[in-house]
Scaffold this active site. Structure first.
Site, PDB file in Angstrom:
ATOM      1  N   CYS A  34       0.866  -1.185   0.000  1.00 25.88           N
ATOM      2  CA  CYS A  34       0.000   0.000   0.000  1.00 25.88           C
ATOM      3  C   CYS A  34       0.906   1.240   0.000  1.00 25.88           C
ATOM      4  CB  CYS A  34      -0.844  -0.007   1.263  1.00 25.88           C
ATOM      5  SG  CYS A  34       0.206   0.013   2.742  1.00 25.88           S
ATOM      6  N   CYS A 118       2.543   5.908   8.906  1.00 20.41           N
ATOM      7  CA  CYS A 118       1.653   6.118   7.758  1.00 20.41           C
ATOM      8  C   CYS A 118       0.745   7.329   8.020  1.00 20.41           C
ATOM      9  CB  CYS A 118       0.797   4.874   7.534  1.00 20.41           C
ATOM     10  SG  CYS A 118      -0.404   5.140   6.216  1.00 20.41           S
ATOM     11  N   GLU A 148       0.455  -0.590  16.315  1.00 23.31           N
ATOM     12  CA  GLU A 148      -0.369   0.580  15.959  1.00 23.31           C
ATOM     13  C   GLU A 148      -1.311   0.939  17.112  1.00 23.31           C
ATOM     14  OE1 GLU A 148      -2.613   0.531  12.225  1.00 23.31           O
ATOM     15  OE2 GLU A 148      -4.038   1.904  13.175  1.00 23.31           O
ATOM     16  N   THR A 186      -6.263   1.082  11.798  1.00 23.00           N
ATOM     17  CA  THR A 186      -6.453   1.260  10.350  1.00 23.00           C
ATOM     18  C   THR A 186      -6.547  -0.054   9.582  1.00 23.00           C
ATOM     19  OG1 THR A 186      -4.075   1.363  10.074  1.00 23.00           O
ATOM     20  CG2 THR A 186      -5.237   3.467  10.255  1.00 23.00           C
TER      21      THR A 186
END
Ligand code: SF4
Length: 331
Positions: A34, A118, A148, A186
């Protein structure tokens, strides 16, 4: 091939019966890297070019051994704690983001830090801080222990309540009329969080949350594609790391659709028994898995059966995230 049409395991040499028909391989689209992962790897590579090795990365830059090993070979050192980093050494925060105390500690030690978090994770951090600043109690939907989740929980000094399942919503030790807000990890898609958000909205009378556009596009696109793929194939192979949250979720989605699905790091982990009765195999890859590993899996399949490869039509992705300004001029 042996005389009785049996085939050796690609890595172990074990012999298994193999079907004689061609194997159709359908590649999911989109799959693999990604924009956040591309940016994080680019930050480490540019930092190595600009400052020279070694550079220090807190935690695996992305959850993929192949990526980590290739950056190690270029001079990146991966550590879990800042106290493993020598004074003055270039320090990079991984794509998953870091708690605020880590940023503060790096600043207190004068470590020259580059942030590979990110931008979609940073957006969640900003939302979390904004909700708490408005006096709301924060609820985070995510997986305990994931870096995260630790990074997002560490954005605010107030307690953050983690929920992983709809049942956890009932167990929250909060009054039903408390002003609350939720944010999400996410790598959970809209589909993953829908039930939990509905349970939160049923329970709390004063609740706000982000617009669904905040959900990571890459997670959603890969999950939607693997659902389509599962309608066409007998077995699904997910290329990705065992500690990659989004790769595990892709495998689960295959299984939820009733298709045997296996998470493998590369072609060496392919077990020919999985293909015994299969005519069509689907392959996808987690957001941190490079395409070279998908090619490695196809090469292993070719050692077992004749293979015809096609790609599922899918959503085009052309998002790019801007690099930190300190690295923008590095070729
Ligand atoms: S999966 Fe989504 S949130 Fe995670 S690094 Fe990639 S783009 Fe960013």
């Amino acid at each position: 091939m042996t005389a009785n049409n049996q085939m050796p395991h690609p890595s172990t040499g074990a012999v298994h019966a193999a079907g004689s028909t061609n194997l159709r391989v359908i590649l999911s689209q989109p799959r693999g890297f990604c924009a956040g992962v591309v940016r994080a790897i680019e930050i480490v590579e540019r930092a190595l070019r600009k400052y020279g090795p070694p550079v220090y990365v807190r935690h695996e830059i992305v959850h993929n051994r192949h990526v980590v090993e290739s950056l190690k070979a270029k001079g990146a050192h991966f550590v879990e704690n800042l106290d493993e980093i020598p004074a003055g050494a270039v320090t990079i925060f991984s794509a998953h983001g870091v708690p605020k105390v880590v940023v503060d500690e790096a600043a207190a030690r004068d470590l020259p830090a580059l942030d590979a978090t990110c931008p979609l994770v940073t957006k969640v951090h900003n939302e979390a801080r904004r909700y708490v600043a408005r006096g709301r109690t924060l609820i985070l939907i995510g997986h305990a222990g994931h870096p995260e989740v630790e990074g997002t929980m560490g954005q605010v000094s107030d307690p953050v309540h983690l929920v992983q399942t709809e049942n956890d919503v009932d167990l929250l030790d909060l009054p039903n009329d408390a002003p609350v807000a939720y944010v999400t990890q996410t790598t959970l898609s809209i589909d993953d969080t829908r039930g939990i958000i509905a349970a939160l909205q049923r329970r709390f009378t004063d609740i706000v949350g982000p617009d669904t556009r905040d959900i990571c596009y890459a997670t959603q696109n890969r999950q939607t594609a693997v659902r389509e793929l599962s309608k066409l194939v007998d077995v699904i192979l997910v290329v990705g790391a065992k500690n990659s949250s989004n790769s595990n979720r892709l495998r689960e989605i295959g299984e939820e659709a009733g298709i045997p699905a296996y998470l493998i790091a590369d072609g060496s982990e392919l077990d020919p028994n999985w293909l015994r009765d299969a005519r069509t195999i689907g392959i996808t890859a987690g957001a941190s898995a490079p395409e070279i590993l998908v090619e490695d899996v196809i090469a292993s399949l070719r050692r077992i059966r004749q293979v015809e490869v096609s790609t599922l039509p899918g959503r085009e992705e052309n998002l790019e995230f801007r690099l930190p300004s300190a690295l923008a001029d590095v070729g």
